[in-house]
Motif scaffolding. Structure first.
Motif, PDB file in Angstrom:
ATOM      1  N   PRO A 142      14.284 -61.475 -28.818  1.00  0.00           N
ATOM      2  CA  PRO A 142      13.945 -61.647 -27.407  1.00  0.00           C
ATOM      3  C   PRO A 142      14.957 -60.966 -26.493  1.00  0.00           C
ATOM      4  N   ASP A 143      14.505 -60.614 -25.330  1.00  0.00           N
ATOM      5  CA  ASP A 143      15.339 -59.994 -24.305  1.00  0.00           C
ATOM      6  C   ASP A 143      15.056 -60.722 -22.992  1.00  0.00           C
ATOM      7  N   SER A 144      15.250 -60.035 -21.891  1.00  0.00           N
ATOM      8  CA  SER A 144      14.962 -60.626 -20.585  1.00  0.00           C
ATOM      9  C   SER A 144      13.464 -60.896 -20.456  1.00  0.00           C
ATOM     10  N   PRO A 145      13.084 -61.998 -19.788  1.00  0.00           N
ATOM     11  CA  PRO A 145      11.656 -62.254 -19.582  1.00  0.00           C
ATOM     12  C   PRO A 145      10.996 -61.219 -18.675  1.00  0.00           C
ATOM     13  N   ARG A 146      11.825 -60.364 -18.036  1.00  0.00           N
ATOM     14  CA  ARG A 146      11.288 -59.297 -17.196  1.00  0.00           C
ATOM     15  C   ARG A 146      11.302 -57.946 -17.914  1.00  0.00           C
ATOM     16  N   HIS A 147      11.627 -57.957 -19.192  1.00  0.00           N
ATOM     17  CA  HIS A 147      11.620 -56.717 -19.963  1.00  0.00           C
ATOM     18  C   HIS A 147      10.195 -56.182 -20.048  1.00  0.00           C
ATOM     19  N   TRP A 148      10.050 -54.852 -20.054  1.00  0.00           N
ATOM     20  CA  TRP A 148       8.715 -54.249 -20.056  1.00  0.00           C
ATOM     21  C   TRP A 148       7.862 -54.691 -21.248  1.00  0.00           C
ATOM     22  N   LEU A 149       8.479 -54.936 -22.401  1.00  0.00           N
ATOM     23  CA  LEU A 149       7.700 -55.352 -23.564  1.00  0.00           C
ATOM     24  C   LEU A 149       7.112 -56.745 -23.363  1.00  0.00           C
TER      25      LEU A 149
END
Length: 423
Positions: A158-165
């Motif tokens: 997981p990354d930021s909830p605003r990540h493009w994926l």
């Protein structure tokens, strides 16, 4: 050749393998949760049944990460049984052979990698660590999967909830020809309790929620929210087993150098600091002057408990320098200072190293390091970058924090074992 029942797979892994028939198939969640093994098996099954039309591709951040995260596991007999003998690859080569099919390996470190895909027609693609790839590369890869029945298999932490994926695909999976499976650390029953505890000790704060809990959470507020001057600042230093140094180079900005020691008590200590802030003193220094100042600082430093007649000076095993400061590195080499090395400059991983040590009580700072003490509490995530789905520190008053990150992350292999000791 491939008997899933003979492999140590969880029900969730088996279910995801059986369901991976969408155009886009994504396994996401915590580290060591079993998602990579499941996704690789699903990909290999697709290779075994693929038709002759279109290329088969494995993509990752670099060729080295593809080899480490994909090909090495596939060639591990303990993980994949007899299948491992049907995976051939020469280290450094840009192709591999899986079940007799040629598989092309493509690194995608930056947006320029998108050009490597132009003109290709692919039927299968596997993407390792998808959030680390440029969005343009991902988009171009999907466009190149144009053979009827083409599929993409991908994994990511997981990354930021605003990540493009997350926003462009995972949140819209119900609108797309896409299947996604979320894995937690508990979904891998083969891990020992000791290993899980050791892994959990390495991830704190933001990284614990992402890498252990498998949550897509935002980076916000203080980076070192566990920092407490009452716990992390000391007036005395134990005897040291060894020393390292880290420097953040600056001309118009502040120049900061830190001396890091490993104490006989199994903790790391920031023992001393040298700083020059040209804006504050209205005087810039040359590389030669910086080199002389740093060498003099180390040559005259004395441990607070040293005997009065003990010789002054300390020579760090390594001095890690901001890798962008090529001219200063050259100057230090020319001046004959030993153990000069370019620091590892992966910002988020470096911050994670510092955070893990602070949270475990294994990193302490001597009260004389005023520059670092003045920066730690105010070292914050950049809200503008967060809005774009990126994790970046706010580039304000961060010079000693950067020097600390250089010294600690570049020596992580030396002190990682300390995290498993009781604080």
């Amino acid at each position: 050749m491939l008997d899933l029942d003979s492999l140590p797979l969880s029900r969730k892994q088996l279910r995801s393998i059986g369901q991976a028939r969408a155009r886009i198939n994504l396994w996401h969640g915590s580290v060591r949760s079993g998602k990579t093994i499941a996704s690789l098996l699903a990909f290999v099954i697709a290779v075994a049944t693929a038709g002759p039309s279109g290329l088969i591709i494995i993509c990752g951040r670099s060729l080295q990460t593809i080899e480490r995260n994909c090909l090495d596991p596939l060639q591990d007999v303990a993980l994949f049984g007899p299948l491992a003998r049907h995976v051939q690859h020469t280290r450094g080569a840009t192709t591999a052979t899986i079940l007799g099919r040629t598989v092309h390996l493509i690194g995608a470190a930056d947006a320029r990698a998108e050009g490597r895909l132009r003109g290709l027609t692919a039927q299968l693609a596997y993407v390792d660590e998808a959030t680390l790839l440029p969005e343009g590369f991902w988009t171009q890869l999907l466009a190149r999967l144009s053979v009827p029945g083409a599929r993409l298999y991908a994994t990511t932490n997981p990354d930021s909830p605003r990540h493009w994926l997350k926003t462009g695909y995972l949140d819209r999976s119900h609108e797309l020809d896409m299947r996604a499976w979320h894995f937690k650390l508990a979904d891998n029953p083969s891990l020992s309790r000791a290993y899980v505890d050791a892994l959990a000790a390495e991830y704190v704060g933001l990284w614990r929620r992402r890498m252990i809990d498998g949550a897509w959470v935002v980076a916000e507020g203080a980076i070192y929210d566990m920092w407490d001057e009452g716990q992390h600042v000391v007036d005395e230093l134990p005897q040291m087993r060894r020393y390292w140094a880290g420097t953040d180079y600056g001309t118009t900005n502040a120049f900061a150098a830190l001396l890091l020691g490993e104490g006989v008590d199994g903790r790391l200590y920031v023992c001393s600091e040298w700083r020059h802030d040209s804006r504050r003193v209205h005087r810039q220094m040359t590389d030669a002057q910086y080199s002389a100042a740093v060498r003099n600082w180390l040559a005259t430093w004395r441990h607070p408990d040293a005997a009065p007649d003990a010789p002054a000076g300390v020579t760090p095993e390594w001095t890690f320098i901001d890798p962008s400061a090529a001219s200063f590195i050259t100057q230090m080499w020319a001046d004959g200072f030993p153990g000069i090395a370019r620091a590892q400059n992966d910002v988020t991983d470096g911050i994670r190293s510092v955070a893990a040590l602070l949270a475990s009580g294994r990193l302490l700072v001597h009260r004389s390091c005023e520059g670092l003490l003045g920066e730690m509490a105010g070292y914050c995530w950049d809200p503008a970058a967060t809005e774009k789905g990126e994790d970046k520190p706010l580039k304000v008053d961060d010079h000693s924090c950067d020097a600390l990150r250089y010294a600690l992350h570049s020596t992580a292999h030396e002190w990682r074992h300390l995290l498993s000791l009781a604080a």
